[in-house]
Design an enzyme around this catalytic site. Sequence first.
Site, PDB file in Angstrom:
ATOM      1  N   HIS A 196      -2.289  -9.691   6.875  1.00 27.90           N
ATOM      2  CA  HIS A 196      -1.628  -8.992   7.527  1.00 27.90           C
ATOM      3  C   HIS A 196      -1.153 -10.103   8.938  1.00 27.90           C
ATOM      4  CE1 HIS A 196      -2.800  -5.053   5.311  1.00 27.90           C
ATOM      5  NE2 HIS A 196      -1.724  -5.463   5.595  1.00 27.90           N
TER       6      HIS A 196
ATOM      7  N   CYS B 120      -8.598  -2.538  10.616  1.00 27.44           N
ATOM      8  CA  CYS B 120      -7.376  -1.596   9.633  1.00 27.44           C
ATOM      9  C   CYS B 120      -8.713  -0.375   9.921  1.00 27.44           C
ATOM     10  CB  CYS B 120      -8.303  -2.539   8.957  1.00 27.44           C
ATOM     11  SG  CYS B 120     -10.348  -2.860   8.356  1.00 27.44           S
TER      12      CYS B 120
HETATM   13  C1  CIR Z   1      -6.103  -4.842   1.232  1.00 26.07           C
HETATM   14  O1  CIR Z   1      -6.029  -5.372   0.745  1.00 26.07           O
HETATM   15  O2  CIR Z   1      -4.657  -3.818   1.083  1.00 26.07           O
HETATM   16  C2  CIR Z   1      -7.358  -3.954   2.059  1.00 26.07           C
HETATM   17  N1  CIR Z   1      -8.651  -4.208   1.212  1.00 26.07           N
HETATM   18  C3  CIR Z   1      -7.928  -4.345   3.484  1.00 26.07           C
HETATM   19  C4  CIR Z   1      -7.190  -4.097   4.305  1.00 26.07           C
HETATM   20  C5  CIR Z   1      -6.771  -4.563   5.568  1.00 26.07           C
HETATM   21  N2  CIR Z   1      -5.825  -4.118   6.368  1.00 26.07           N
HETATM   22  C6  CIR Z   1      -6.368  -4.158   7.517  1.00 26.07           C
HETATM   23  O3  CIR Z   1      -6.151  -5.128   8.023  1.00 26.07           O
HETATM   24  N3  CIR Z   1      -4.338  -3.651   8.851  1.00 26.07           N
END
Ligand code: CIR
Length: 263
Positions: A165, A252
């Site tokens: 991201h 996140c």
């Molecule tokens: C993913 O790959 O979607 C999750 N394992 C990790 C998401 C992390 N999200 C974020 O940093 N906003």
Amino acid sequence: MSYHAFNRAIVRTPSVSVVDGLRAVDVGAPIYEDVLAEHAAYVAALERAGVRVETLPPLDAFPDAIFVEDTALVFTHAAILLRPGAATRRGETEEMRETLDRNFERVLHLRSGTAEGGDVLSTPSEVFIGTSARTSVEGAAALVALLAEIGLRGTVVQSPPGVLHLKSDCSMLDEETILCTPRLAGAEPFPGFRLILTPEREEGAANALRIGDEVFISADFPRSAELLGQAGYRVKPLKTREIAKIDAGLSCMSLRWRNSSCY
Ligand code: CIR
């Protein structure tokens, strides 16, 4: 009032299925009990910083549902329900709908393309949207239009190639300053902002989180903590060793905003 004076947050308790969360590189599954402990410490740090936290129940069907940031954008006056680009995460937004409707007078819905909140960096002057494998060009454009409807300016930039991201590589430290990896800074995506660059091999520190007068950063990056301390920030290191196995950092695990009628 500081841009980071958040007083409300939404989080979700990790489900046992979190051990099956998505990851770019498999370094082994995270240990469920340790994810729970990291999550609990994170929530406690938010609360100590003066944030009222609403905790949603675990969702067994969605291993990555703990990462609520990717489902929505939230602001003082409105929220936007997103459309995650990861197929296994698409249903998480429906699970967030009622909570947003209850907390915000106005909730807009992204209807085309895909976008995840991890690709969105909100600043006082504009909202940067990074295109990535999760956030499509179409989704980013649709998001710019929705932001305009609620009086905010959206700017589309490109997340670094191969990075999950945009915010894997940057975060707001204060109204004028962004913590940024050198690989993202090279593209000069944030004109007008002061950048503090992460030290070599500490790119993962860039996903920090400013809450009130504290900057939460991963405890795995001591040189970054020292750098920020020397720059005058109050640094709060938090353990992220287990959630990092499923590509997550500090922003996140929550949706954060300032509710002006809350206190
Ligand atoms: C993913 O790959 O979607 C999750 N394992 C990790 C998401 C992390 N999200 C974020 O940093 N906003």
